[in-house]
Scaffold this active site. Structure first.
Site, PDB file in Angstrom:
ATOM      1  N   LEU A   1      10.366  -3.142   5.699  1.00  0.00           N
ATOM      2  CA  LEU A   1      10.526  -4.541   5.287  1.00  0.00           C
ATOM      3  C   LEU A   1      11.262  -4.535   3.958  1.00  0.00           C
ATOM      4  O   LEU A   1      11.081  -3.615   3.150  1.00  0.00           O
ATOM      5  CB  LEU A   1       9.153  -5.210   5.090  1.00  0.00           C
ATOM      6  N   ASP A   2      12.074  -5.571   3.711  1.00  0.00           N
ATOM      7  CA  ASP A   2      12.709  -5.708   2.397  1.00  0.00           C
ATOM      8  C   ASP A   2      11.633  -5.674   1.326  1.00  0.00           C
ATOM      9  O   ASP A   2      10.504  -6.110   1.558  1.00  0.00           O
ATOM     10  CB  ASP A   2      13.446  -7.057   2.293  1.00  0.00           C
ATOM     11  N   LYS A   3      12.023  -5.213   0.151  1.00  0.00           N
ATOM     12  CA  LYS A   3      11.066  -5.077  -0.953  1.00  0.00           C
ATOM     13  C   LYS A   3      10.319  -6.385  -1.235  1.00  0.00           C
ATOM     14  O   LYS A   3       9.112  -6.393  -1.471  1.00  0.00           O
ATOM     15  CB  LYS A   3      11.818  -4.609  -2.209  1.00  0.00           C
TER      16      LYS A   3
END
Length: 239
Positions: free
Chosen positions: A56-58
């Site tokens: 997942l994106d940060k």
């Protein structure tokens, strides 16, 4: 930022896999060499053979699958490759948008430096379904179901509809300020107003996949505090 205990993030665990509710602002994997905390490192401290099955994106919070064994890693990876894993995200987007099972089928090209663009010539196939869940005066809560797993897929697909995710400045999304929602909102002298959420409003709400024994499970990740606060304030001041 307070780093949570890994055990407190676990939503589901058996002998083969762990599903965690990833907090925002913690990377899934090592981004660069260095001491930055990430989910993989936290998972390996908990279970030395842990492997992250997707990322997942940060800034994105929510359900993340971690394998405890090589067999489980292979199994989940194959399910992702064959598009058998069902992922449901929730996003708060700028503006009121009526999406009724809208399919966005626009190819995405990775142009490097964590940046993507839509390219019909060179892009890779990318499909996302969108369904509006709740309407506010200036925002909409939407369900996003990506079929493919391209980088920034949900974010850029929404941006093509002029429905950028709130706070997603990379794709022209505007941060949400309480002063915009609440009439007669006063800031103290010399105070700078901060946005309600310090990130873009995207949460991996649900994941469905098969365990090694063939059983299909669906795991839901409760909203983190910042996302929940945003919804509550929109309910109160923008509905």
């Amino acid at each position: 930022m307070k780093i949570p205990k890994f055990a407190d993030l676990i939503l589901f665990e058996n002998d083969d896999v762990i599903v965690v509710n990833k907090p925002p602002f913690i990377s899934s994997l090592d981004e660069r060499e260095g001491g930055e905390i990430n989910i993989l490192r936290m998972a390996k401290n908990y279970w030395p053979d842990a492997q992250i099955c997707h990322r997942l994106d940060k800034e994105t919070s929510g359900s993340l699958i971690i394998a405890k064994t090589p067999e489980a890693y292979r199994s989940v990876s194959m399910q992702f490759e064959r598009r058998k894993v069902k992922k449901v995200y929730h996003a708060v987007i700028d503006g009121t948008h009526v999406f009724d099972e809208l399919l966005i089928d626009l190819p995405i090209l990775n142009v490097g430096k964590s940046s993507v663009t839509i390219s019909r010539q060179e892009g890779k196939r990318a499909e996302t379904w969108f369904q509006s869940l709740k309407y506010f005066k200036h925002y909409t809560l939407v369900e996003c179901r990506p079929v493919t797993g391209r980088m920034h897929q949900i974010r850029i697909h929404l941006a093509t509809q002029r429905a950028s995710i709130a706070g997603d400045e990379m794709y022209k999304g505007q941060p949400v300020f309480l002063s915009k929602l609440k009439r007669k909102y006063h800031l103290g002298k010399d105070q700078e107003e901060l946005p309600i959420m310090k990130r873009f409003a995207l949460h991996a709400f649900e994941v469905t996949f098969a365990l090694l024994n063939g059983e299909i499970i669906t795991i839901q990740a409760p909203y983190p505090k910042d996302f929940e606060t945003l919804i509550k304030l929109l309910d109160k001041f923008d509905s």
